[in-house]
Design a protein around this motif. Sequence first.
Motif, PDB file in Angstrom:
ATOM      1  N   ASP A 148      -5.826   1.239  10.066  1.00  0.00           N
ATOM      2  CA  ASP A 148      -4.446   1.479   9.773  1.00  0.00           C
ATOM      3  C   ASP A 148      -3.979   2.436  10.882  1.00  0.00           C
ATOM      4  O   ASP A 148      -4.515   3.349  11.262  1.00  0.00           O
ATOM      5  N   HIS A 228      -3.471  -4.355   6.356  1.00  0.00           N
ATOM      6  CA  HIS A 228      -2.329  -4.826   5.817  1.00  0.00           C
ATOM      7  C   HIS A 228      -0.997  -4.902   6.592  1.00  0.00           C
ATOM      8  O   HIS A 228      -0.679  -3.935   7.052  1.00  0.00           O
ATOM      9  N   LEU A 264       1.805  -3.057   0.275  1.00  0.00           N
ATOM     10  CA  LEU A 264       0.497  -2.551   0.052  1.00  0.00           C
ATOM     11  C   LEU A 264       0.586  -1.564  -1.013  1.00  0.00           C
ATOM     12  O   LEU A 264      -0.560  -1.817  -2.001  1.00  0.00           O
ATOM     13  N   SER A 265       1.537  -0.948  -1.427  1.00  0.00           N
ATOM     14  CA  SER A 265       1.697  -0.242  -2.722  1.00  0.00           C
ATOM     15  C   SER A 265       1.819  -1.255  -3.721  1.00  0.00           C
ATOM     16  O   SER A 265       1.041  -0.947  -4.878  1.00  0.00           O
ATOM     17  N   LEU A 276      -0.656   3.911  -5.117  1.00  0.00           N
ATOM     18  CA  LEU A 276      -1.168   4.584  -3.590  1.00  0.00           C
ATOM     19  C   LEU A 276      -0.659   5.708  -3.230  1.00  0.00           C
ATOM     20  O   LEU A 276      -1.226   6.584  -2.704  1.00  0.00           O
ATOM     21  N   HIS A 283       3.468   8.089   4.398  1.00  0.00           N
ATOM     22  CA  HIS A 283       2.351   7.424   4.510  1.00  0.00           C
ATOM     23  C   HIS A 283       1.139   8.044   4.830  1.00  0.00           C
ATOM     24  O   HIS A 283       1.373   9.426   5.487  1.00  0.00           O
ATOM     25  N   CYS A 285      -2.505   7.561   6.730  1.00  0.00           N
ATOM     26  CA  CYS A 285      -3.035   6.329   7.319  1.00  0.00           C
ATOM     27  C   CYS A 285      -4.312   6.162   6.769  1.00  0.00           C
ATOM     28  O   CYS A 285      -4.733   4.990   6.672  1.00  0.00           O
ATOM     29  N   ASP A 288      -4.420   4.344   3.501  1.00  0.00           N
ATOM     30  CA  ASP A 288      -3.760   2.896   3.647  1.00  0.00           C
ATOM     31  C   ASP A 288      -4.939   1.984   4.223  1.00  0.00           C
ATOM     32  O   ASP A 288      -5.080   0.927   3.542  1.00  0.00           O
ATOM     33  N   THR A 478       9.680   1.169   1.887  1.00  0.00           N
ATOM     34  CA  THR A 478       8.990   1.914   1.098  1.00  0.00           C
ATOM     35  C   THR A 478      10.255   2.545   0.074  1.00  0.00           C
ATOM     36  O   THR A 478       9.863   3.112  -0.925  1.00  0.00           O
TER      37      THR A 478
END
Length: 523
Positions: A148, A228, A264-265, A276, A283, A285, A288, A478
């Motif tokens: 990521d 992702h 992804l969440s 997450l 975020h 990294c 993720d 997000t």
Amino acid sequence: MEDKIATAEKKVLVEMVRLTQKRGMRGSEGDWKEFLNSRDPKFGASMSDPSKRPNDLLIAFLKTFNKEDDLMFLDKVLQCNEKRNFVKQVSQITPGNESPEQKLVRLTLEHPQYPLEYSFPSYDKEWVVTKFSQKSKGPNSNLIYAIDCEMVLCEDGTENLVRVCMVDRDLQVKIDELVKPRKAIKDYRTDITGISPGDLDGVSCSLADVQKSITKFLSHGRTILVGHSLNNDLQALKLDHSRVIDTSFIFKYSNGSIYRRPSLSKLCKSVLGYDLRKEGAPHNCLDDAQAAMKLVLAKLGSKADDTIAIADEDTPQVGMEKLLLHRIPINVPSEALARAIHGDFTIELKPPKKGQGGDIYSALAIFKNPKEAQQAFEEIEGSADEDSSGRPQKLIRFQHSGSIVSIYVRKMGQKDFADKFSSKKRDLEVIENIVMSKKQKTDNKMEIETISNSSKCCNHVEEVERLKQELKRKEDSTHCCDHVNEVESLKEELRRKDYELSILRKTITIVKKDSKKKKGKKR
């Protein structure tokens, strides 16, 4: 480029020529038909189907393109076909059944958005390409690493890599590096990346350094890289790797379009059962990368379904700040409704429906937000009931002018907001009527209208694609709660454009068929 074209398969060459026709591309000897007229005096453009032409002629035509943009486009077409053939190559080289890991690679490569998302300009000098080698031992290696990246916005409008993390199958950290951007930074996007200006003080690691570190783990293209929306990370890394698993491709919503990819969440919440990150948090990294690996491991362990349900928080809340008051006697003024429901709200009268009796009417109680509307509904003292569509409502009674009045109060549902689209759909019935009238046109008018409708159709295709991209960007945000109204508006506009597009295509098909029939009769 010329070597790639010369060694391409016939079906790839045919596809490339057809795409040049579709895009109106012209080489040094003109477009495809002009090229045929000059190279083949006997048949010329009368036999323009590229599938009926020999490879040598197709190759000669494609080599007439020398503009940079044209070469970039042709190279992308070749890349798409090379990557789509990758799984078949592995299957031919490796005996036995397909491994679970390879199946996820195949699902990623077969996703309809793969050709668009994973066509990289790898011809650029800064790019590193890891190519699959048939001579390598263990071509069906099941080594997996998840990756990521975080990117900052530069002053020239491009994005530059600022951090990269890689973990192995055991979630152990293999790479966690801050990267010095190659350009002046305009926005660190700290609220998203978690990176602030001071974090990069003294950082000397370059993009080339990171590329070198990552390629050590990729075993000449045999290792599987997980992520992702991994295409964004590979773009930032300027790394073209074929054997990939994109977790946004291998999971999908149970009742949504395949083009709507879960965040992804959302996958962590629905598949893995944990959050997450906290709402509004930037975020991370490393988190993720580990989350993407966990999702793949869950799939490999058969602990995760291909589809996920849309949770309650995904349900749009547009209009949910209202309660519907219906079957109100006409002799009860709207001011009297304030005594029936508690809370701070305003009354909006609804226009009567066709066929509705003149002795009753409906109104909306509009609150500040959905939470207040829900609370007011729960506090209503009345008989719980459901309407004909199964939506919850309550029958309440109150006194007015010395008599007892009965009305229904119902919570709003998503079906209530489909009416707006339905009315627009009815407006489009005019377009359908046009379809039938085309049959009465003359040949000349038909040709003119076909061209006109084709132009409209192309415009609608472009508009639909634009709306899909904008909608995807909003849904992937997000801070999706800030975009709910805008997302709903985009969805409605997209549905309308899709419907108009289908009608236009239908029109063109009918006009073309009738035109052919009339020309046949004249002969």
